[in-house]
Design a protein around this motif. Structure first.
Motif, PDB file in Angstrom:
ATOM      1  N   MET A   3      24.394  22.216 109.893  1.00 51.45           N
ATOM      2  CA  MET A   3      24.854  21.086 109.085  1.00 51.45           C
ATOM      3  C   MET A   3      23.719  20.538 108.237  1.00 51.45           C
ATOM      4  O   MET A   3      23.920  20.171 107.099  1.00 51.45           O
ATOM      5  CB  MET A   3      25.426  19.998 109.996  1.00 51.45           C
ATOM      6  CG  MET A   3      26.072  18.879 109.253  1.00 51.45           C
ATOM      7  SD  MET A   3      27.483  19.507 108.350  1.00 51.45           S
ATOM      8  CE  MET A   3      28.376  18.011 108.099  1.00 51.45           C
ATOM      9  N   GLU A   7      23.650  20.315 104.091  1.00 47.95           N
ATOM     10  CA  GLU A   7      23.421  19.066 103.367  1.00 47.95           C
ATOM     11  C   GLU A   7      22.349  19.244 102.298  1.00 47.95           C
ATOM     12  O   GLU A   7      22.530  18.826 101.164  1.00 47.95           O
ATOM     13  CB  GLU A   7      22.983  17.944 104.320  1.00 47.95           C
ATOM     14  CG  GLU A   7      24.036  17.483 105.274  1.00 47.95           C
ATOM     15  CD  GLU A   7      25.221  16.818 104.606  1.00 47.95           C
ATOM     16  OE1 GLU A   7      25.054  16.177 103.565  1.00 47.95           O
ATOM     17  OE2 GLU A   7      26.328  16.974 105.137  1.00 47.95           O
ATOM     18  N   LEU A  15      28.177  16.843  97.214  1.00 49.44           N
ATOM     19  CA  LEU A  15      27.772  15.647  97.945  1.00 49.44           C
ATOM     20  C   LEU A  15      28.539  14.418  97.451  1.00 49.44           C
ATOM     21  O   LEU A  15      28.957  13.587  98.256  1.00 49.44           O
ATOM     22  CB  LEU A  15      26.264  15.422  97.803  1.00 49.44           C
ATOM     23  CG  LEU A  15      25.370  16.444  98.508  1.00 49.44           C
ATOM     24  CD1 LEU A  15      23.915  16.226  98.124  1.00 49.44           C
ATOM     25  CD2 LEU A  15      25.557  16.380 100.018  1.00 49.44           C
ATOM     26  N   ARG A  18      32.088  14.481  98.810  1.00 50.74           N
ATOM     27  CA  ARG A  18      32.124  14.126 100.225  1.00 50.74           C
ATOM     28  C   ARG A  18      31.784  12.659 100.440  1.00 50.74           C
ATOM     29  O   ARG A  18      32.381  11.989 101.292  1.00 50.74           O
ATOM     30  CB  ARG A  18      31.186  15.043 101.000  1.00 50.74           C
ATOM     31  CG  ARG A  18      31.743  16.467 101.031  1.00 50.74           C
ATOM     32  CD  ARG A  18      30.945  17.526 101.737  1.00 50.74           C
ATOM     33  NE  ARG A  18      29.873  17.124 102.592  1.00 50.74           N
ATOM     34  CZ  ARG A  18      28.753  17.829 102.743  1.00 50.74           C
ATOM     35  NH1 ARG A  18      28.571  18.949 102.083  1.00 50.74           N
ATOM     36  NH2 ARG A  18      27.823  17.416 103.560  1.00 50.74           N
ATOM     37  N   ALA A  19      30.833  12.137  99.651  1.00 57.36           N
ATOM     38  CA  ALA A  19      30.464  10.722  99.772  1.00 57.36           C
ATOM     39  C   ALA A  19      31.630   9.826  99.375  1.00 57.36           C
ATOM     40  O   ALA A  19      31.863   8.790 100.008  1.00 57.36           O
ATOM     41  CB  ALA A  19      29.238  10.422  98.914  1.00 57.36           C
ATOM     42  N   ASP A  23      31.817  10.306 103.713  1.00 59.73           N
ATOM     43  CA  ASP A  23      30.820  11.058 104.465  1.00 59.73           C
ATOM     44  C   ASP A  23      29.444  10.405 104.272  1.00 59.73           C
ATOM     45  O   ASP A  23      28.826  10.530 103.216  1.00 59.73           O
ATOM     46  CB  ASP A  23      30.798  12.516 103.983  1.00 59.73           C
ATOM     47  CG  ASP A  23      29.864  13.405 104.778  1.00 59.73           C
ATOM     48  OD1 ASP A  23      28.894  12.890 105.390  1.00 59.73           O
ATOM     49  OD2 ASP A  23      30.084  14.630 104.768  1.00 59.73           O
ATOM     50  N   ARG A  24      28.983   9.718 105.300  1.00 67.07           N
ATOM     51  CA  ARG A  24      27.720   8.991 105.213  1.00 67.07           C
ATOM     52  C   ARG A  24      26.518   9.920 105.108  1.00 67.07           C
ATOM     53  O   ARG A  24      25.534   9.605 104.445  1.00 67.07           O
ATOM     54  CB  ARG A  24      27.561   8.073 106.420  1.00 67.07           C
ATOM     55  CG  ARG A  24      28.527   6.928 106.391  1.00 67.07           C
ATOM     56  CD  ARG A  24      28.360   6.038 107.579  1.00 67.07           C
ATOM     57  NE  ARG A  24      29.366   4.999 107.554  1.00 67.07           N
ATOM     58  CZ  ARG A  24      29.229   3.838 108.138  1.00 67.07           C
ATOM     59  NH1 ARG A  24      28.141   3.569 108.814  1.00 67.07           N
ATOM     60  NH2 ARG A  24      30.189   2.957 108.071  1.00 67.07           N
ATOM     61  N   ARG A  25      26.582  11.039 105.759  1.00 68.04           N
ATOM     62  CA  ARG A  25      25.466  11.989 105.712  1.00 68.04           C
ATOM     63  C   ARG A  25      25.310  12.547 104.288  1.00 68.04           C
ATOM     64  O   ARG A  25      24.203  12.679 103.786  1.00 68.04           O
ATOM     65  CB  ARG A  25      25.675  13.121 106.711  1.00 68.04           C
ATOM     66  CG  ARG A  25      24.490  14.077 106.732  1.00 68.04           C
ATOM     67  CD  ARG A  25      24.599  15.069 107.844  1.00 68.04           C
ATOM     68  NE  ARG A  25      24.133  14.403 109.068  1.00 68.04           N
ATOM     69  CZ  ARG A  25      24.458  14.784 110.283  1.00 68.04           C
ATOM     70  NH1 ARG A  25      25.246  15.810 110.466  1.00 68.04           N
ATOM     71  NH2 ARG A  25      23.982  14.156 111.334  1.00 68.04           N
ATOM     72  N   ALA A  26      26.420  12.851 103.635  1.00 66.40           N
ATOM     73  CA  ALA A  26      26.372  13.348 102.259  1.00 66.40           C
ATOM     74  C   ALA A  26      25.814  12.261 101.331  1.00 66.40           C
ATOM     75  O   ALA A  26      24.992  12.538 100.449  1.00 66.40           O
ATOM     76  CB  ALA A  26      27.756  13.775 101.790  1.00 66.40           C
TER      77      ALA A  26
END
Length: 186
Positions: A3, A7, A15, A18-19, A23-26
């Motif tokens: 993962m 990223e 990104l 996904r954001a 999606d916080r990680r993206a």
């Protein structure tokens, strides 16, 4: 671990998509990828490290909501630059009163002998003069010469025509020549 690799290797468009979906990680990866750009643009706009840091942090906060409005019609960095310029204007308006107080103290310190005047770097003197230009001229110069954008990309970021950017650059050059002569730099 897979993962993490996904990223860092994902495109901005992936990104962003996904954001937008939460999606916080993206979103975090997108911020990390572009934070230096935001900070550099903010620093060129205001010329002070502390203010540039405040502006960059404000942009990070604003992006949480603003990312949902990104349409993807142009380059992400062009849109991001617009968000940064707006945040810079807002932060600088808020700190205008404090700047007046600080400058008054600086004059007092110079008069009382508590501070010394150091010779200024010619490049910093030029950027300081750029920051004294009218808004549109300043923004055009910062985008074209500070960030290396084309006139077309600067026009997109400023939401004006490319010929208007060229005119603002032309007028800025004339005004900068006058400002630099007055400061004894030319």
């Amino acid at each position: 671990m897979a993962m993490m690799l996904d990223e860092s290797e994902a495109s901005d468009a992936e990104l962003i998509g996904r954001a937008k979906g939460g999606d916080r990680r993206a979103f975090s990866t997108l911020l990390e990828r572009h934070y230096d750009f935001v900070y550099r643009a903010a620093y060129r706009w205001c010329g002070r490290k502390a203010d540039a840091e405040d502006i960059a942090q404000e942009v990070c906060v604003r992006l949480g909501k603003a990312i949902r409005d990104y349409r993807g019609g142009g380059a992400f960095t062009t849109w991001l630059y617009s968000v940064t310029m707006n945040a810079a204007r807002d932060v600088m308006r808020k700190s205008a009163r404090e700047t007046v107080k600080t400058e008054a103290y600086g004059v007092h310190a110079l008069i009382s002998g508590e501070a010394s005047v150091e010779p200024e770097d010619p490049a910093e003197a030029l950027w300081a003069a750029v920051r004294r230009l009218p808004d549109k001229q300043r923004d055009a110069v910062l985008l074209v010469y500070g960030e290396g954008l084309s006139h077309a990309a600067a026009a997109e970021a400023m939401t004006i025509s490319e010929t208007t950017v060229s005119w603002h650059i032309h007028e800025a050059k004339k005004r900068l020549k006058t400002l630099m002569r007055a400061a004894g730099e030319v």
